[in-house]
Design a protein around this motif. Structure first.
Motif, PDB file in Angstrom:
ATOM      1  N   UNK A 166      -2.237  22.017   1.913  1.00 31.11           N
ATOM      2  CA  UNK A 166      -2.709  23.049   0.993  1.00 31.11           C
ATOM      3  C   UNK A 166      -1.854  24.309   1.015  1.00 31.11           C
ATOM      4  N   UNK A 167      -0.850  24.349   1.845  1.00 33.02           N
ATOM      5  CA  UNK A 167      -0.114  25.597   2.030  1.00 33.02           C
ATOM      6  C   UNK A 167       1.173  25.566   1.214  1.00 33.02           C
ATOM      7  N   UNK A 168       1.595  26.734   0.797  1.00 26.64           N
ATOM      8  CA  UNK A 168       2.770  26.858  -0.038  1.00 26.64           C
ATOM      9  C   UNK A 168       2.442  27.617  -1.303  1.00 26.64           C
ATOM     10  N   UNK A 169       3.464  27.972  -2.048  1.00 23.78           N
ATOM     11  CA  UNK A 169       3.297  28.754  -3.270  1.00 23.78           C
ATOM     12  C   UNK A 169       3.378  27.906  -4.525  1.00 23.78           C
ATOM     13  N   UNK A 170       3.502  26.594  -4.399  1.00 22.98           N
ATOM     14  CA  UNK A 170       3.508  25.724  -5.571  1.00 22.98           C
ATOM     15  C   UNK A 170       2.111  25.683  -6.180  1.00 22.98           C
ATOM     16  N   UNK A 171       1.977  25.248  -7.447  1.00 24.65           N
ATOM     17  CA  UNK A 171       0.639  25.127  -8.044  1.00 24.65           C
ATOM     18  C   UNK A 171      -0.267  24.255  -7.187  1.00 24.65           C
ATOM     19  N   UNK A 172      -1.456  24.738  -6.917  1.00 26.23           N
ATOM     20  CA  UNK A 172      -2.383  24.043  -6.039  1.00 26.23           C
ATOM     21  C   UNK A 172      -2.324  24.478  -4.602  1.00 26.23           C
ATOM     22  N   UNK A 173      -1.310  25.232  -4.218  1.00 28.76           N
ATOM     23  CA  UNK A 173      -1.219  25.741  -2.854  1.00 28.76           C
ATOM     24  C   UNK A 173      -1.966  27.047  -2.707  1.00 28.76           C
ATOM     25  N   UNK A 174      -2.425  27.297  -1.501  1.00 27.38           N
ATOM     26  CA  UNK A 174      -3.168  28.527  -1.251  1.00 27.38           C
ATOM     27  C   UNK A 174      -2.282  29.759  -1.429  1.00 27.38           C
ATOM     28  N   UNK A 175      -0.991  29.623  -1.266  1.00 28.82           N
ATOM     29  CA  UNK A 175      -0.111  30.754  -1.465  1.00 28.82           C
ATOM     30  C   UNK A 175      -0.028  31.202  -2.904  1.00 28.82           C
ATOM     31  N   UNK A 176      -0.427  30.343  -3.858  1.00 20.27           N
ATOM     32  CA  UNK A 176      -0.415  30.707  -5.268  1.00 20.27           C
ATOM     33  C   UNK A 176      -1.712  31.359  -5.714  1.00 20.27           C
ATOM     34  N   UNK A 177      -2.715  31.455  -4.832  1.00 13.82           N
ATOM     35  CA  UNK A 177      -3.996  32.070  -5.182  1.00 13.82           C
ATOM     36  C   UNK A 177      -3.915  33.582  -5.021  1.00 13.82           C
ATOM     37  N   UNK A 178      -4.745  34.275  -5.776  1.00  9.24           N
ATOM     38  CA  UNK A 178      -4.840  35.729  -5.641  1.00  9.24           C
ATOM     39  C   UNK A 178      -5.685  36.119  -4.440  1.00  9.24           C
ATOM     40  N   UNK A 179      -6.693  35.309  -4.141  1.00 10.17           N
ATOM     41  CA  UNK A 179      -7.500  35.529  -2.946  1.00 10.17           C
ATOM     42  C   UNK A 179      -8.217  34.241  -2.600  1.00 10.17           C
ATOM     43  N   UNK A 180      -8.674  34.153  -1.356  1.00 12.94           N
ATOM     44  CA  UNK A 180      -9.473  33.024  -0.875  1.00 12.94           C
ATOM     45  C   UNK A 180     -10.896  33.500  -0.616  1.00 12.94           C
ATOM     46  N   UNK A 181     -11.848  32.641  -0.915  1.00 11.12           N
ATOM     47  CA  UNK A 181     -13.260  32.931  -0.652  1.00 11.12           C
ATOM     48  C   UNK A 181     -13.793  31.827   0.255  1.00 11.12           C
ATOM     49  N   UNK A 182     -14.064  32.176   1.502  1.00  9.89           N
ATOM     50  CA  UNK A 182     -14.554  31.226   2.498  1.00  9.89           C
ATOM     51  C   UNK A 182     -16.078  31.262   2.472  1.00  9.89           C
ATOM     52  N   UNK A 183     -16.689  30.111   2.272  1.00  7.30           N
ATOM     53  CA  UNK A 183     -18.145  30.000   2.224  1.00  7.30           C
ATOM     54  C   UNK A 183     -18.600  29.218   3.447  1.00  7.30           C
ATOM     55  N   UNK A 184     -19.280  29.882   4.354  1.00  8.17           N
ATOM     56  CA  UNK A 184     -19.831  29.217   5.521  1.00  8.17           C
ATOM     57  C   UNK A 184     -19.116  29.521   6.818  1.00  8.17           C
ATOM     58  N   UNK A 185     -17.883  29.987   6.784  1.00  5.67           N
ATOM     59  CA  UNK A 185     -17.160  30.295   8.009  1.00  5.67           C
ATOM     60  C   UNK A 185     -16.780  29.035   8.769  1.00  5.67           C
ATOM     61  N   UNK A 186     -16.483  29.199  10.058  1.00  3.16           N
ATOM     62  CA  UNK A 186     -16.111  28.061  10.891  1.00  3.16           C
ATOM     63  C   UNK A 186     -14.770  27.477  10.502  1.00  3.16           C
ATOM     64  N   UNK A 187     -14.606  26.141  10.575  1.00  8.01           N
ATOM     65  CA  UNK A 187     -13.316  25.528  10.248  1.00  8.01           C
ATOM     66  C   UNK A 187     -12.829  25.840   8.845  1.00  8.01           C
ATOM     67  N   UNK A 188     -13.742  26.148   7.905  1.00  7.73           N
ATOM     68  CA  UNK A 188     -13.314  26.480   6.545  1.00  7.73           C
ATOM     69  C   UNK A 188     -12.480  27.747   6.507  1.00  7.73           C
TER      70      UNK A 188
END
Length: 543
Positions: A166-188
């Motif tokens: 999931x990492x990287x700046x290509x489409x679909x990678x988390x690096x291409x997102x403006x922000x992340x929203x973690x729901x539940x905490x823990x390993x997520x």
């Protein structure tokens, strides 16, 4: 805005209209583009109608494919893993958890060999040596060889999100997102931590039930020896502290959960309470009360819900009001506990007035069966059941534990836990006063509608998203890799009616024109015979 929604153990493939909190958030913020990143329990068959933009990664089952690292690389993995394990078992080195975690993440992203290393004999020897070394916290008992083997497998599962693609700046990678929203905490939260470390992407954490608290409660019945449980709790405690330290904003589901987060090191300035909205606010209030004075109790039949307290209080109510009845809804969560409650009612002499109705068709049907709703739990962490009962418009009596006072406020009667006399007195006060029930019930319904409507929740996160992105640098100086050029493409590239070929041609033409313009500018202006670009035409092109 591109938002990466990180969850654990939830498959977002339910039919529309039946989804949970995440579905309501996505539906309420349609102006943003959400992509789901789901950590599932185990790999399974692909859904027939998956939600667009969903990516899954299994935490258990067969580990991700990858070759074991070579000798030079293995030494780097060994050093990072030793630093990570020492942070778990040595109280004086807990600050090394973050650096060790990020070193493992960087290595995993480089060669995908982390899962194979974590289950190798080298990793197990590191774990055993550090776990048994002088100065390690072994208050739970000296770990045995089998503890090392079990703990190594469990730590591999806990760290598996570091190997997600999931990492990287290509489409679909988390690096291409403006922000992340973690729901539940823990390993997520692990992918969000890595995305912030590698790409500078900020993240929000929403916990309606603090993950660390759930781990402490759940590991009491875990099928492992105490040394293994202590090691896992140390991991989740360190992960929670690092998550709270790195999160841009924390949004607990209640002030009760907020106090837990603050106790775990959260910054009060970055913590905001956002209640868990429920679509039940639009449900009509319950109908007329039953003719007989009736108390209703609903919940899982287990000692923590303390239905025995309700039975003892009802025996006192029955002595004052012989026509009173008690309806108990719920299924037993502990084998044999239903028979135990029935025996308690028989011993108190009220068995004929107590109905064990089992699981109701809906919670609305349960609340409608009585005139007064009773909550007798020893602890109450979730506001949802209380809010659902208040939305029925029935008067409510509850033990003053956990989140109860915050949710109920002045619209219900609160009594101490484990006090049948106080609970019976509050129930009698409401059963004998119809005007008071008619006043408190609608007041509680209005309070629940105000606090737990869906629209205020989506509005709160709309403001949080915009505030966060406006204060967070779009291209952090510390992020690795070349800095993007915001105006690398001309305005014509973004026209919706241009095809890919025309867009690429426009891009190439724009680059060539830009180079010529810069060359002409270095010579002091356009060359002879070249018309100057009018300002109005440039403004029209930008529009």
């Amino acid at each position: 805005m591109r938002v990466a929604l990180l969850t654990e153990g939830v498959r977002p493939h339910a039919p529309r209209g039946t989804g949970g909190w995440c579905d309501r958030l996505v539906d309420g913020l349609r102006e943003h583009d959400f992509e789901w990143y789901v950590l599932t329990g185990a790999p399974g068959p692909a859904p027939a109608d998956p939600r667009p933009g969903t990516r899954e990664f299994a935490l258990r089952g067969r580990r991700p494919a990858g070759r074991a690292p070579g000798a030079p690389r293995r030494r780097q993995y060994t050093a990072a893993y030793e630093q990570f394990v020492r942070a778990l078992v040595r109280p004086g080195e807990r600050d090394a958890f973050g650096p060790g975690l990020y070193r493992l993440a960087a290595l995993a992203r480089a060669d995908r060999a982390l899962p194979a290393f974590l289950v190798s004999a080298h990793a197990r020897r590191v774990l055993e040596r550090v776990w048994r070394s002088p100065g390690a916290d072994t208050s739970a008992g000296q770990p045995l060889v089998r503890d090392v083997l079990v703990a190594a497998d469990l730590l591999e599962q806990c760290l598996r999100p570091l190997s997600a693609p999931w990492y990287g700046t290509a489409p679909g990678g988390l690096g291409a997102a403006d922000l992340c929203h973690v729901v539940g905490g823990g390993p997520a939260a692990l992918p969000a931590l890595v995305a912030k470390r590698l790409h500078g992407v900020p993240f929000v954490v929403t916990e309606h039930r603090p993950h660390l608290r759930e781990q402490y409660l759940g590991h009491r019945e875990a099928p492992h020896r105490w040394p293994v449980r202590a090691l896992l709790l140390a991991f989740f405690r360190a992960l929670t502290e690092e998550t709270y330290r790195q999160a841009a904003i924390l949004t607990p589901g209640s002030a009760h959960d907020q106090r837990w987060q603050l106790r775990c090191g959260a910054d009060p300035a970055r913590t905001r309470v956002v209640y868990e909205g429920t679509p039940a606010v639009g449900r009509p209030a319950a109908g007329p009360e039953p003719a007989a004075p009736t108390l209703v109790w609903a919940g899982a039949l287990e000692p923590g819900r303390d239905p025995e307290l309700a039975l003892h209080a009802f025996a006192r109510v029955r002595a004052e009001l012989p026509a009173a009845r008690l309806v108990v809804y719920g299924e037993e969560a502990v084998p044999g506990y239903l028979a135990h409650c029935a025996a308690v009612a028989e011993r108190l002499g009220v068995r004929e007035a107590v109905e064990f109705a089992g699981r109701p068709r809906s919670t609305a049907d349960a609340w409608e069966a009585g005139g007064v709703v009773v909550f007798s739990a020893l602890s109450q962490h979730r506001p949802g059941p209380l809010a659902d009962a208040m939305l029925s418009g029935r008067a409510l009596v509850a033990t003053d534990v956990g989140v109860v006072r915050e949710v109920v406020g002045p619209t219900g009667l609160l009594v101490p836990a484990r006090d049948p006399r106080a609970l019976a007195g509050a129930c009698l006060a409401l059963l004998r006063d119809e005007e008071r029930r008619a006043r408190l019930g609608p007041a509680g319904r209005l309070r629940a509608q105000e606090r737990f409507a869906v629209e205020p929740v989506t509005g709160a996160f709309r403001e949080i998203y915009l505030e966060l992105v406006s204060h967070w640098p779009a291209f952090p100086a510390g992020a690795p890799g070349p800095r993007p050029r915001p105006f690398a493409r001309p305005a014509e590239y973004w026209l919706a009616d241009r095809g890919p070929v025309a867009a690429d041609a426009a891009t190439a033409a724009g680059h060539a024109a830009g180079a010529e313009a810069m060359a002409g500018g270095s010579r002091g202006g356009p060359s002879a015979g070249e018309p100057a670009v009018p300002a109005g035409a440039l403004a029209e092109a930008v529009r």
